[in-house]
Design a protein around this motif. Structure first.
Motif, PDB file in Angstrom:
ATOM      1  N   LYS A  12     -10.226 -36.425  10.748  1.00  0.00           N
ATOM      2  CA  LYS A  12     -11.342 -37.220  11.289  1.00  0.00           C
ATOM      3  C   LYS A  12     -11.809 -36.662  12.635  1.00  0.00           C
ATOM      4  CE  LYS A  12     -13.004 -39.430   9.094  1.00  0.00           C
ATOM      5  NZ  LYS A  12     -13.795 -39.153   7.866  1.00  0.00           N
ATOM      6  N   TYR A  13     -10.864 -36.166  13.424  1.00  0.00           N
ATOM      7  CA  TYR A  13     -11.211 -35.548  14.709  1.00  0.00           C
ATOM      8  C   TYR A  13     -12.158 -34.375  14.473  1.00  0.00           C
ATOM      9  CZ  TYR A  13     -10.717 -32.989  19.099  1.00  0.00           C
ATOM     10  OH  TYR A  13     -10.987 -32.320  20.267  1.00  0.00           O
ATOM     11  N   HIS A  14     -11.935 -33.661  13.365  1.00  0.00           N
ATOM     12  CA  HIS A  14     -12.793 -32.518  13.032  1.00  0.00           C
ATOM     13  C   HIS A  14     -13.978 -32.919  12.145  1.00  0.00           C
ATOM     14  CE1 HIS A  14     -10.424 -29.559  15.119  1.00  0.00           C
ATOM     15  NE2 HIS A  14      -9.344 -30.126  14.637  1.00  0.00           N
ATOM     16  N   GLU A  15     -14.215 -34.232  12.073  1.00  0.00           N
ATOM     17  CA  GLU A  15     -15.414 -34.797  11.421  1.00  0.00           C
ATOM     18  C   GLU A  15     -15.527 -34.400   9.955  1.00  0.00           C
ATOM     19  OE1 GLU A  15     -18.659 -33.716  13.994  1.00  0.00           O
ATOM     20  OE2 GLU A  15     -18.040 -35.157  15.517  1.00  0.00           O
TER      21      GLU A  15
END
Length: 196
Positions: A131-134
Protein backbone atom coordinates in the motif's frame (compact mmCIF):
# COMPACT_ATOMS: atom_id res chain seq x y z
CA UNK A 1 -12.24 -16.65 -17.30
CA UNK A 2 -11.39 -19.69 -19.42
CA UNK A 3 -7.67 -20.39 -19.62
CA UNK A 4 -6.85 -21.94 -22.98
CA UNK A 5 -3.07 -21.73 -22.80
CA UNK A 6 -0.81 -21.63 -19.76
CA UNK A 7 2.93 -22.11 -19.62
CA UNK A 8 5.77 -21.35 -17.25
CA UNK A 9 8.00 -19.16 -19.43
CA UNK A 10 10.82 -18.09 -17.11
CA UNK A 11 11.99 -18.38 -13.53
CA UNK A 12 13.75 -15.06 -12.99
CA UNK A 13 16.40 -14.88 -10.26
CA UNK A 14 17.70 -11.45 -11.35
CA UNK A 15 16.14 -8.20 -12.52
CA UNK A 16 17.71 -8.50 -15.98
CA UNK A 17 15.80 -11.77 -16.48
CA UNK A 18 12.36 -10.15 -16.20
CA UNK A 19 10.56 -10.48 -19.56
CA UNK A 20 10.52 -7.37 -21.75
CA UNK A 21 6.98 -8.28 -22.88
CA UNK A 22 4.70 -5.24 -22.18
CA UNK A 23 1.66 -7.46 -21.36
CA UNK A 24 -0.04 -6.81 -17.99
CA UNK A 25 0.98 -8.81 -14.91
CA UNK A 26 -0.61 -9.95 -11.67
CA UNK A 27 1.83 -10.85 -8.88
CA UNK A 28 1.01 -13.53 -6.30
CA UNK A 29 2.46 -13.07 -2.85
CA UNK A 30 2.08 -14.88 0.46
CA UNK A 31 3.72 -16.85 3.23
CA UNK A 32 5.68 -19.89 2.15
CA UNK A 33 2.99 -22.44 3.12
CA UNK A 34 -0.17 -20.45 2.37
CA UNK A 35 -1.20 -22.46 -0.71
CA UNK A 36 0.01 -20.24 -3.55
CA UNK A 37 0.77 -23.09 -5.95
CA UNK A 38 -2.62 -24.67 -5.24
CA UNK A 39 -4.30 -21.29 -5.85
CA UNK A 40 -2.55 -20.94 -9.22
CA UNK A 41 -3.37 -24.51 -10.27
CA UNK A 42 -7.03 -24.13 -9.24
CA UNK A 43 -7.44 -20.83 -11.08
CA UNK A 44 -5.80 -22.17 -14.22
CA UNK A 45 -7.49 -25.61 -13.97
CA UNK A 46 -4.07 -27.23 -14.38
CA UNK A 47 -3.02 -29.89 -11.91
CA UNK A 48 0.76 -29.61 -11.73
CA UNK A 49 1.67 -26.38 -13.49
CA UNK A 50 2.75 -24.64 -10.29
CA UNK A 51 4.71 -27.10 -8.19
CA UNK A 52 3.69 -27.48 -4.57
CA UNK A 53 6.87 -27.82 -2.56
CA UNK A 54 7.41 -30.11 0.41
CA UNK A 55 9.92 -27.53 1.64
CA UNK A 56 8.24 -24.16 2.15
CA UNK A 57 10.41 -21.25 1.05
CA UNK A 58 12.07 -23.26 -1.72
CA UNK A 59 10.85 -20.95 -4.49
CA UNK A 60 13.66 -18.43 -4.84
CA UNK A 61 12.72 -17.04 -8.23
CA UNK A 62 9.89 -15.00 -9.75
CA UNK A 63 8.03 -17.59 -11.83
CA UNK A 64 6.30 -16.12 -14.88
CA UNK A 65 3.22 -17.93 -16.21
CA UNK A 66 2.09 -16.74 -19.67
CA UNK A 67 -1.69 -17.11 -19.89
CA UNK A 68 -3.95 -17.05 -22.97
CA UNK A 69 -1.07 -15.26 -24.70
CA UNK A 70 -2.39 -12.07 -23.11
CA UNK A 71 -1.06 -11.64 -19.57
CA UNK A 72 1.29 -13.02 -16.90
CA UNK A 73 0.83 -14.41 -13.42
CA UNK A 74 4.06 -13.82 -11.49
CA UNK A 75 4.59 -16.12 -8.51
CA UNK A 76 7.01 -14.32 -6.18
CA UNK A 77 9.06 -16.04 -3.44
CA UNK A 78 7.11 -16.78 -0.26
CA UNK A 79 7.86 -14.63 2.76
CA UNK A 80 8.34 -15.86 6.31
CA UNK A 81 10.91 -18.43 5.20
CA UNK A 82 13.36 -19.24 7.98
CA UNK A 83 15.61 -21.87 6.47
CA UNK A 84 17.72 -19.71 4.19
CA UNK A 85 20.77 -17.60 4.95
CA UNK A 86 20.51 -13.91 5.71
CA UNK A 87 22.51 -12.99 2.58
CA UNK A 88 20.18 -15.11 0.40
CA UNK A 89 17.15 -13.41 1.93
CA UNK A 90 18.68 -9.99 1.31
CA UNK A 91 19.45 -10.73 -2.33
CA UNK A 92 15.90 -11.98 -3.04
CA UNK A 93 14.57 -9.00 -1.11
CA UNK A 94 16.40 -6.60 -3.45
CA UNK A 95 15.09 -8.35 -6.57
CA UNK A 96 11.53 -8.31 -5.21
CA UNK A 97 11.73 -4.67 -4.16
CA UNK A 98 12.87 -3.70 -7.64
CA UNK A 99 10.04 -5.75 -9.13
CA UNK A 100 7.28 -4.23 -6.97
CA UNK A 101 8.60 -0.67 -7.18
CA UNK A 102 9.45 -0.37 -10.85
CA UNK A 103 7.54 -2.96 -12.88
CA UNK A 104 5.19 -0.92 -15.06
CA UNK A 105 3.38 -4.05 -16.28
CA UNK A 106 2.26 -4.88 -12.71
CA UNK A 107 -1.47 -4.17 -12.35
CA UNK A 108 -2.23 -5.67 -8.93
CA UNK A 109 -0.88 -8.02 -6.27
CA UNK A 110 -2.86 -11.01 -5.02
CA UNK A 111 -1.84 -11.39 -1.38
CA UNK A 112 -2.72 -14.80 0.02
CA UNK A 113 -3.39 -15.21 3.73
CA UNK A 114 -4.32 -18.40 5.60
CA UNK A 115 -8.00 -17.98 6.56
CA UNK A 116 -7.60 -20.27 9.59
CA UNK A 117 -5.28 -17.96 11.49
CA UNK A 118 -5.02 -14.28 12.26
CA UNK A 119 -2.72 -12.47 9.80
CA UNK A 120 0.94 -12.82 10.78
CA UNK A 121 3.37 -9.94 11.31
CA UNK A 122 4.77 -10.74 7.85
CA UNK A 123 1.27 -10.58 6.31
CA UNK A 124 0.65 -7.17 7.87
CA UNK A 125 4.07 -5.83 6.90
CA UNK A 126 3.65 -7.03 3.31
CA UNK A 127 0.21 -5.44 2.95
CA UNK A 128 1.50 -2.15 4.43
CA UNK A 129 4.51 -2.20 2.13
CA UNK A 130 2.40 -2.80 -0.98
CA UNK A 131 0.00 0.00 0.00
CA UNK A 132 2.93 2.33 0.71
CA UNK A 133 3.96 1.76 -2.91
CA UNK A 134 0.37 2.47 -4.03
CA UNK A 135 -0.25 -0.98 -5.48
CA UNK A 136 -3.79 -2.38 -5.75
CA UNK A 137 -4.07 -5.52 -3.57
CA UNK A 138 -6.54 -8.40 -3.87
CA UNK A 139 -6.52 -10.25 -0.53
CA UNK A 140 -7.33 -13.96 -0.86
CA UNK A 141 -7.99 -15.92 2.34
CA UNK A 142 -6.99 -19.52 1.52
CA UNK A 143 -7.95 -22.88 3.06
CA UNK A 144 -11.43 -21.59 3.93
CA UNK A 145 -12.78 -25.16 3.63
CA UNK A 146 -10.97 -25.81 6.94
CA UNK A 147 -12.92 -23.01 8.69
CA UNK A 148 -16.53 -23.73 9.79
CA UNK A 149 -18.94 -21.73 7.61
CA UNK A 150 -20.50 -19.99 10.63
CA UNK A 151 -17.04 -18.53 11.44
CA UNK A 152 -16.33 -17.09 7.97
CA UNK A 153 -17.75 -13.70 8.95
CA UNK A 154 -15.60 -13.34 12.09
CA UNK A 155 -12.44 -14.50 10.25
CA UNK A 156 -13.13 -12.01 7.42
CA UNK A 157 -13.61 -9.20 9.95
CA UNK A 158 -10.38 -10.10 11.74
CA UNK A 159 -8.33 -10.08 8.51
CA UNK A 160 -9.78 -6.70 7.45
CA UNK A 161 -9.09 -5.18 10.87
CA UNK A 162 -5.61 -6.62 11.36
CA UNK A 163 -4.44 -5.55 7.90
CA UNK A 164 -6.32 -2.23 8.18
CA UNK A 165 -7.51 -2.98 4.67
CA UNK A 166 -8.51 -0.23 2.31
CA UNK A 167 -12.17 -0.32 1.25
CA UNK A 168 -11.20 -0.53 -2.42
CA UNK A 169 -9.20 -3.76 -1.95
CA UNK A 170 -11.33 -6.91 -2.27
CA UNK A 171 -11.15 -9.77 0.23
CA UNK A 172 -12.04 -13.17 -1.24
CA UNK A 173 -12.58 -16.40 0.70
CA UNK A 174 -10.94 -19.22 -1.26
CA UNK A 175 -10.47 -22.98 -1.19
CA UNK A 176 -8.43 -24.96 -3.69
CA UNK A 177 -10.21 -28.11 -2.40
CA UNK A 178 -13.74 -26.93 -3.27
CA UNK A 179 -12.96 -24.07 -5.74
CA UNK A 180 -14.88 -21.74 -3.40
CA UNK A 181 -14.09 -18.15 -4.45
CA UNK A 182 -12.56 -19.09 -7.82
CA UNK A 183 -15.03 -16.99 -9.86
CA UNK A 184 -14.73 -14.02 -7.50
CA UNK A 185 -10.94 -14.19 -7.67
CA UNK A 186 -11.03 -14.22 -11.48
CA UNK A 187 -13.47 -11.32 -11.51
CA UNK A 188 -11.17 -9.18 -9.32
CA UNK A 189 -8.10 -10.17 -11.36
CA UNK A 190 -9.80 -9.37 -14.68
CA UNK A 191 -10.85 -5.94 -13.39
CA UNK A 192 -7.25 -5.21 -12.42
CA UNK A 193 -5.83 -6.49 -15.70
CA UNK A 194 -8.15 -5.01 -18.28
CA UNK A 195 -10.43 -2.34 -16.84
CA UNK A 196 -8.03 0.38 -15.84
Amino acid sequence: MKIKTAELTISAARVDQFPSNPAPEIALSGRSNVGKSSFINTLLARKGLARTSQRPGKTQTLNYYWLNERFHFVDVPGYGYAKVSKSERESWGKVMETYFQSREQLKAVVQLIDARHKPSEDDMMMYDWLKYHELPVIVVATKVDKVPKNKWGSHTKRIKEDLQMEESDPLILFSSETAQGKDKAWSAIQSALFEK
